[in-house]
Write a protein that holds these residues in place. Sequence first.
Motif, PDB file in Angstrom:
ATOM      1  N   ILE A   1       0.829  -1.203   0.000  1.00  0.00           N
ATOM      2  CA  ILE A   1       0.000   0.000   0.000  1.00  0.00           C
ATOM      3  C   ILE A   1       0.861   1.249   0.000  1.00  0.00           C
ATOM      4  CG2 ILE A   1      -1.658   1.346   1.359  1.00  0.00           C
ATOM      5  CD1 ILE A   1      -2.783  -1.395   2.313  1.00  0.00           C
ATOM      6  N   ALA A   2       1.862   1.272   0.871  1.00  0.00           N
ATOM      7  CA  ALA A   2       2.730   2.444   0.948  1.00  0.00           C
ATOM      8  C   ALA A   2       3.394   2.729  -0.395  1.00  0.00           C
ATOM      9  CB  ALA A   2       3.786   2.232   2.035  1.00  0.00           C
ATOM     10  N   VAL A   3       3.899   1.687  -1.041  1.00  0.00           N
ATOM     11  CA  VAL A   3       4.600   1.873  -2.314  1.00  0.00           C
ATOM     12  C   VAL A   3       3.631   2.321  -3.413  1.00  0.00           C
ATOM     13  CG1 VAL A   3       5.969   0.737  -4.098  1.00  0.00           C
ATOM     14  CG2 VAL A   3       6.420   0.263  -1.681  1.00  0.00           C
ATOM     15  N   ALA A   4       2.438   1.758  -3.442  1.00  0.00           N
ATOM     16  CA  ALA A   4       1.464   2.159  -4.461  1.00  0.00           C
ATOM     17  C   ALA A   4       1.027   3.608  -4.266  1.00  0.00           C
ATOM     18  CB  ALA A   4       0.255   1.232  -4.427  1.00  0.00           C
ATOM     19  N   LEU A   5       0.890   4.040  -3.029  1.00  0.00           N
ATOM     20  CA  LEU A   5       0.582   5.451  -2.784  1.00  0.00           C
ATOM     21  C   LEU A   5       1.736   6.333  -3.247  1.00  0.00           C
ATOM     22  CD1 LEU A   5      -1.087   5.153   0.740  1.00  0.00           C
ATOM     23  CD2 LEU A   5      -2.227   5.819  -1.387  1.00  0.00           C
ATOM     24  N   GLY A   6       2.959   5.842  -3.053  1.00  0.00           N
ATOM     25  CA  GLY A   6       4.116   6.571  -3.572  1.00  0.00           C
ATOM     26  C   GLY A   6       4.110   6.641  -5.087  1.00  0.00           C
ATOM     27  N   GLU A   7       3.719   5.552  -5.741  1.00  0.00           N
ATOM     28  CA  GLU A   7       3.593   5.558  -7.210  1.00  0.00           C
ATOM     29  C   GLU A   7       2.687   6.681  -7.678  1.00  0.00           C
ATOM     30  OE1 GLU A   7       3.824   1.039  -8.988  1.00  0.00           O
ATOM     31  OE2 GLU A   7       1.969   1.652  -8.023  1.00  0.00           O
ATOM     32  N   ALA A   8       1.658   6.953  -6.884  1.00  0.00           N
ATOM     33  CA  ALA A   8       0.682   7.987  -7.249  1.00  0.00           C
ATOM     34  C   ALA A   8       1.100   9.369  -6.788  1.00  0.00           C
ATOM     35  CB  ALA A   8      -0.683   7.633  -6.662  1.00  0.00           C
ATOM     36  N   GLY A   9       2.305   9.485  -6.202  1.00  0.00           N
ATOM     37  CA  GLY A   9       2.853  10.793  -5.860  1.00  0.00           C
ATOM     38  C   GLY A   9       2.645  11.257  -4.439  1.00  0.00           C
ATOM     39  N   ALA A  10       2.133  10.410  -3.564  1.00  0.00           N
ATOM     40  CA  ALA A  10       1.820  10.827  -2.205  1.00  0.00           C
ATOM     41  C   ALA A  10       3.064  10.884  -1.316  1.00  0.00           C
ATOM     42  CB  ALA A  10       0.803   9.871  -1.583  1.00  0.00           C
ATOM     43  N   THR A  11       2.942  11.673  -0.267  1.00  0.00           N
ATOM     44  CA  THR A  11       3.882  11.613   0.850  1.00  0.00           C
ATOM     45  C   THR A  11       3.351  10.554   1.807  1.00  0.00           C
ATOM     46  OG1 THR A  11       4.545  13.928   0.669  1.00  0.00           O
ATOM     47  CG2 THR A  11       4.840  12.862   2.816  1.00  0.00           C
ATOM     48  N   VAL A  12       4.179   9.588   2.153  1.00  0.00           N
ATOM     49  CA  VAL A  12       3.710   8.431   2.922  1.00  0.00           C
ATOM     50  C   VAL A  12       4.549   8.243   4.181  1.00  0.00           C
ATOM     51  CG1 VAL A  12       3.218   5.969   2.880  1.00  0.00           C
ATOM     52  CG2 VAL A  12       3.012   7.311   0.762  1.00  0.00           C
ATOM     53  N   TYR A  13       3.880   8.317   5.315  1.00  0.00           N
ATOM     54  CA  TYR A  13       4.500   7.935   6.580  1.00  0.00           C
ATOM     55  C   TYR A  13       4.313   6.428   6.736  1.00  0.00           C
ATOM     56  CZ  TYR A  13       5.128  12.785   8.023  1.00  0.00           C
ATOM     57  OH  TYR A  13       5.537  14.096   8.101  1.00  0.00           O
ATOM     58  N   ALA A  14       5.421   5.712   6.778  1.00  0.00           N
ATOM     59  CA  ALA A  14       5.398   4.255   6.908  1.00  0.00           C
ATOM     60  C   ALA A  14       5.821   3.891   8.322  1.00  0.00           C
ATOM     61  CB  ALA A  14       6.337   3.611   5.896  1.00  0.00           C
TER      62      ALA A  14
ATOM     63  N   VAL B   1      10.846  -0.724   8.339  1.00  0.00           N
ATOM     64  CA  VAL B   1      10.087   0.441   7.870  1.00  0.00           C
ATOM     65  C   VAL B   1      10.967   1.358   7.029  1.00  0.00           C
ATOM     66  CG1 VAL B   1       8.325   0.434   9.662  1.00  0.00           C
ATOM     67  CG2 VAL B   1      10.491   1.611  10.094  1.00  0.00           C
ATOM     68  N   GLU B   2      12.267   1.387   7.320  1.00  0.00           N
ATOM     69  CA  GLU B   2      13.162   2.224   6.514  1.00  0.00           C
ATOM     70  C   GLU B   2      13.194   1.741   5.068  1.00  0.00           C
ATOM     71  OE1 GLU B   2      15.079   2.238  10.703  1.00  0.00           O
ATOM     72  OE2 GLU B   2      14.081   0.789   9.388  1.00  0.00           O
ATOM     73  N   GLU B   3      13.231   0.426   4.875  1.00  0.00           N
ATOM     74  CA  GLU B   3      13.209  -0.121   3.518  1.00  0.00           C
ATOM     75  C   GLU B   3      11.923   0.269   2.795  1.00  0.00           C
ATOM     76  OE1 GLU B   3      15.765  -4.193   4.503  1.00  0.00           O
ATOM     77  OE2 GLU B   3      13.585  -4.271   4.261  1.00  0.00           O
ATOM     78  N   THR B   4      10.809   0.197   3.502  1.00  0.00           N
ATOM     79  CA  THR B   4       9.540   0.578   2.890  1.00  0.00           C
ATOM     80  C   THR B   4       9.574   2.033   2.450  1.00  0.00           C
ATOM     81  OG1 THR B   4       8.313  -1.043   4.201  1.00  0.00           O
ATOM     82  CG2 THR B   4       7.057   0.774   3.240  1.00  0.00           C
ATOM     83  N   ALA B   5      10.045   2.919   3.319  1.00  0.00           N
ATOM     84  CA  ALA B   5      10.110   4.341   2.971  1.00  0.00           C
ATOM     85  C   ALA B   5      11.014   4.570   1.768  1.00  0.00           C
ATOM     86  CB  ALA B   5      10.601   5.141   4.175  1.00  0.00           C
ATOM     87  N   GLU B   6      12.112   3.849   1.692  1.00  0.00           N
ATOM     88  CA  GLU B   6      13.009   3.986   0.539  1.00  0.00           C
ATOM     89  C   GLU B   6      12.316   3.560  -0.750  1.00  0.00           C
ATOM     90  OE1 GLU B   6      16.316   1.596   1.664  1.00  0.00           O
ATOM     91  OE2 GLU B   6      16.997   2.990   3.232  1.00  0.00           O
ATOM     92  N   LEU B   7      11.530   2.493  -0.694  1.00  0.00           N
ATOM     93  CA  LEU B   7      10.794   2.040  -1.871  1.00  0.00           C
ATOM     94  C   LEU B   7       9.762   3.065  -2.307  1.00  0.00           C
ATOM     95  CD1 LEU B   7      10.273  -1.708  -0.861  1.00  0.00           C
ATOM     96  CD2 LEU B   7      11.720  -0.865  -2.725  1.00  0.00           C
ATOM     97  N   VAL B   8       9.097   3.694  -1.347  1.00  0.00           N
ATOM     98  CA  VAL B   8       8.121   4.742  -1.666  1.00  0.00           C
ATOM     99  C   VAL B   8       8.800   5.867  -2.440  1.00  0.00           C
ATOM    100  CG1 VAL B   8       6.632   6.528  -0.677  1.00  0.00           C
ATOM    101  CG2 VAL B   8       6.617   4.211   0.288  1.00  0.00           C
ATOM    102  N   THR B   9       9.953   6.288  -1.977  1.00  0.00           N
ATOM    103  CA  THR B   9      10.672   7.384  -2.629  1.00  0.00           C
ATOM    104  C   THR B   9      11.175   6.973  -4.010  1.00  0.00           C
ATOM    105  OG1 THR B   9      11.323   8.247  -0.462  1.00  0.00           O
ATOM    106  CG2 THR B   9      12.591   8.998  -2.374  1.00  0.00           C
ATOM    107  N   GLU B  10      11.609   5.728  -4.137  1.00  0.00           N
ATOM    108  CA  GLU B  10      12.126   5.243  -5.428  1.00  0.00           C
ATOM    109  C   GLU B  10      11.083   5.289  -6.533  1.00  0.00           C
ATOM    110  OE1 GLU B  10      13.688   1.348  -4.901  1.00  0.00           O
ATOM    111  OE2 GLU B  10      15.339   2.004  -3.603  1.00  0.00           O
ATOM    112  N   VAL B  11       9.801   5.098  -6.177  1.00  0.00           N
ATOM    113  CA  VAL B  11       8.763   5.060  -7.218  1.00  0.00           C
ATOM    114  C   VAL B  11       8.117   6.430  -7.457  1.00  0.00           C
ATOM    115  CG1 VAL B  11       8.256   2.627  -6.867  1.00  0.00           C
ATOM    116  CG2 VAL B  11       6.960   4.355  -5.580  1.00  0.00           C
TER     117      VAL B  11
END
Length: 304
Positions: free
Chosen positions: A23-36, A54-64
């Motif tokens: 979910i976090a990564v897909a929200l990042g795909e759509a351009g959101a700021t995501v607190y994981a 959680v750090e890995e998740t946040a990094e994935l959000v930023t990557e997309v």
Amino acid sequence: MSGPLAERVALVAGATRGGGRGIAVALGEAGATVYATGRSTHERRSEIDRPETVEETAELVTEVGGEGIAVAVDHLDPAQVAALVEQIDADHGRLDVLVNDIWGAEHLFEWNKPVWEHDLDRGLRLLRLAIDTHLITSHHALPLLVREPGGLVVEVTDGTAGYNADHYRVSTFYDLAKTSVIRLAWAQARELRDHGGTAVALTPGWMRSELMLEHHGVSESNWRDATEHTPHFCISETPRFLGRAVAALAADPELSRWSGQSLSSGQLAQVYGFTDVDGTRPDCWRYMTEVVEAGAPAGDAGYR
């Protein structure tokens, strides 16, 4: 950042792995700021003792294409949750999407054991992790979310209301947890209605989480090999499919039409047109009813 959710702020509570990470990564795909958020960090693992953080998740959000912000939080601790919401308010002054995906009880439930045989401490711990965490998080986060109309709360569960209504789910404790989360979404929908907010319950299908892939001895690249010993695994989906369902809901200007409902990733894919990472649209809960329960041979033709 760009995308349909640019300028939106989301909190994915329980984003360390599995559906929360998807979910976090897909929200990042759509351009959101995501607190994981979650309990597993580079410095310390939770009681589940898995390597995802959680750090890995946040990094994935930023990557997309989004902005991922990792915060270590135990959502059973009201003070930690209150501090998290204060941080979001101080940094952004808004919260548009709250996803209650906290779970962390895979190691606690016992399959097909009646309540009098199931370990009581483990069962009660499961309920605390599955229900109390969601209530604590909503209690602290919703005042920020309702500051502006249009907010979305997603309660992640296992199974639709219709399916769970007449199916025993694993054990009394597990069954109660997953059914309660569906009702929690319905109740929050009523409370958010006068504030312009929407709450829904959302379930994935048979999700290929890190733990599930490990259990079957496969990776995402060769997951179909698992169908040799578990044929119905053919209907499985990635965590990103669930995430894209959340992103589609959050971007829908007519979001309120879903308020209070129990939804599934496969159902919403048919409405919004999003796909899993392989370009398909697995419809697991229809498959469960029409194939698995009907005793038909395994095969996902017509269900993707």
